[in-house]
Scaffold this active site. Structure first.
Site, PDB file in Angstrom:
ATOM      1  CE  LYS A   1      -3.956   1.952   2.578  1.00  0.00           C
ATOM      2  NZ  LYS A   1      -4.856   1.774   3.747  1.00  0.00           N
TER       3      LYS A   1
ATOM      4  CB  SER B   1      -8.247   3.467   2.610  1.00  0.00           C
ATOM      5  OG  SER B   1      -7.448   2.874   3.621  1.00  0.00           O
TER       6      SER B   1
ATOM      7  CB  SER C   1      -8.676   0.685   5.563  1.00  0.00           C
ATOM      8  OG  SER C   1      -9.416   1.824   5.266  1.00  0.00           O
TER       9      SER C   1
HETATM   10  N1  GLN Z   1     -13.488   3.946   5.698  1.00  0.00           N
HETATM   11  C1  GLN Z   1     -13.063   4.444   6.963  1.00  0.00           C
HETATM   12  C2  GLN Z   1     -12.695   5.895   6.824  1.00  0.00           C
HETATM   13  O1  GLN Z   1     -12.923   6.430   5.802  1.00  0.00           O
HETATM   14  C3  GLN Z   1     -11.907   3.625   7.472  1.00  0.00           C
HETATM   15  C4  GLN Z   1     -10.643   3.945   6.806  1.00  0.00           C
HETATM   16  C5  GLN Z   1      -9.471   3.142   7.288  1.00  0.00           C
HETATM   17  O2  GLN Z   1      -9.619   2.141   7.971  1.00  0.00           O
HETATM   18  N2  GLN Z   1      -8.292   3.625   6.955  1.00  0.00           N
HETATM   19  O3  GLN Z   1     -12.189   6.516   7.704  1.00  0.00           O
END
Ligand code: GLN
Length: 488
Positions: free
Chosen positions: A79, A154, A178
């Site tokens: 990532k 994400s 995420s």
């Molecule tokens: N979708 C969640 C957010 O937008 C979690 C994101 C994550 O775990 N990095 O914050």
């Protein structure tokens, strides 16, 4: 004749290398060819380091097999949130475009030390804020099971990359879901370790009391292996603790003697019927393997989303203050003075969702509002922590669907942040309570993958992976999508 990498696990790569059936260069080349063949459609990579990967593979091949470390020569995708020395790290943001870290994150140093080959950097929502990769400043990754749908986020690039066999395994991060949510939407395994299990030195910080790094893989054995490579206490991250015992190689085949709690709050109306059906059959499978499954109520978890959307933006607003045009990446070309330089750089560099979070967080932390919002959210967090602690007095593991729906269509939720936030309904409380959680493929609804989430007590990764392995062996869910109208 090149090696066919479609569907290969990291363990299979390791065996191909250690038996001498393929060289590290042949294997790396085969993944690079696979990327060239399908990434135009999937768009999981932001950067492919062909030269670096082939050079690293050549260095592995120069060593006799008997002198190599176990995972030496196995490729991996990363990532784009981890600092990799000499490799552009953008975090999916224009503000970091062109930023080349002068050092390795601790997990990157560990992967290098283990001899893994870095194929490149994977797409993500900007600063890991999002559930679909549509918040990436650069591209939207597509779900390999249906290219019109999102891969989740994400870590959508990391999940799609594994599903499309563009790397045998990848690493992502999970602040509110995420790793698990994209794993669920792409039909792969995603593990969020206990808070503190993995060092975050060199990880671009989003919400520091929630962020964790973890594996996205094709099966639970690979997840355990990758976790063991990256986990550990690190003097460079004061929140790191490591694991209490290594995950090892999961081999459990039955679940006798275990008690699973089905989280009542996460099997109601918010869950799409097709997802609920798959979840119910997973519950039957757990019972068939000899475990007891009973409903358990955690009343606090329904407030998880609300608490998270105060706590995470508050921490983000502080963490993102460092991107000011002075030290990293983008700096505006048009500024008369220092103040204008800051505001223009940040206005130009950050995307809409990141700006929304910074504004919410700054507001929630400001004098006069702090008690009403931030302190209240922290109290809610404590209630959720207590709910989980109570449930674990009675149950070994808790289960829920990972995501309330299957992968949605690209564009479908862009205009409605609340609909997007709901994707993480079932995953967010796990981060708030600092617990380990895993999503494993449980089946399909209308041709799209559905994940099952299993949650364990702090530092129960070994048991969690063992139990997940037993279920995975029983369910035998296919993890290789048909792509390009029928080809794999
Ligand atoms: N979708 C969640 C957010 O937008 C979690 C994101 C994550 O775990 N990095 O914050």
């Amino acid at each position: 004749m090149g090696v066919d990498v479609v569907g290969l696990t990291a363990w299979q790569c390791r065996e191909l290398l250690s038996s001498g059936q393929v060289s590290a260069q042949e294997l790396t080349r085969a993944y690079l060819d696979r990327i060239a063949a399908v990434d135009g459609d999937v768009k999981s990579y932001l950067l492919v380091d062909e030269k670096g990967a082939m050079a690293a593979a050549a260095a592995v091949d120069a060593k006799p097999i008997s002198q190599r470390k176990p995972w030496e020569g196995v490729p991996i995708g990363l990532k784009d949130i981890f600092a990799v020395k000499g490799m552009e790290t953008t975090c999916g943001s224009k503000i970091l475009k062109g930023y080349i870290p002068p050092y390795d994150a601790t997990i990157i140093a560990k992967l290098r030390d283990a001899g893994l080959i870095f194929l490149g950097k994977l797409n993500m929502d900007e600063f890991a804020m999002g559930s679909s990769t549509e918040n990436s400043a650069f591209e939207t990754t597509r779900n390999p099971w249906d290219l019109d749908r999102v891969p989740g986020g994400s870590s959508g690039g990391s999940a799609a990359c594994v599903a499309a066999s563009e790397a045998p395994w990848t690493l992502g991060t999970d602040t509110g879901g995420s790793i698990r949510q994209p794993a669920s939407l792409c039909g792969v395994v995603g593990l969020k370790p206990t808070y503190g299990a993995v060092s975050r030195y060199g990880l671009v910080a989003f919400a520091s009391s929630l962020d964790q790094i973890g594996p996205l893989t094709r099966d639970t054995r690979d997840a355990a292996a990758l976790l063991d490579i990256v986990a550990g206490k690190d003097p460079l991250d004061s929140t790191s603790l490591g694991l209490t015992e290594p995950a090892g190689t999961p081999s459990r085949s039955a679940l006798e003697g275990l008690r699973f709690g089905v989280i009542k709050e996460f099997i109601g109306d918010a869950i799409e019927p097709g997802v609920k059906e798959v979840f119910d059959s997973a519950v039957d499978a757990i019972s068939a393997l000899g475990a007891v499954c009973e409903e358990v109520s955690l009343p606090g978890v329904v407030r998880g989303l609300a608490a998270y959307y105060i706590i995470a933006p508050s921490e983000a607003s502080a963490n993102l203050a460092r991107f000011d045009g002075v030290r990293y990446g983008h700096r505006t070309a048009h500024a008369e003075d220092l103040y204008e330089m800051y505001t223009r750089t940040r206005s130009e560099g950050f995307g809409t969702e990141v700006k929304r979070r910074i504004m919410i967080g700054t507001y929630a932390l400001s004098a006069g509002y702090y008690d009403a919002y931030y302190a209240q959210a922290q109290r809610t967090r404590t209630l959720i922590i207590n709910d989980f602690a109570r449930a674990f007095e009675d149950f070994d593991y808790l289960i829920s669907p990972t995501s309330p729906t299957v992968a949605f269509k690209i564009g479908e939720r862009v205009a409605d942040p609340l609909a997007m936030y709901l994707s993480d309904l079932c995953t967010i409380p796990v981060n708030l309570a600092a617990l380990p959680g895993i999503s494993i493929p449980a089946g399909f609804s209308a041709g799209m993958p559905v994940g099952l989430q299993l949650i364990g007590p702090h530092f129960s990764e070994k048991g969690l992976l063992d139990a997940s392995h037993a279920l995975e062996q029983h369910l035998q869910v296919p993890t290789v999508p048909l792509m390009k109208g029928g080809e794999r």
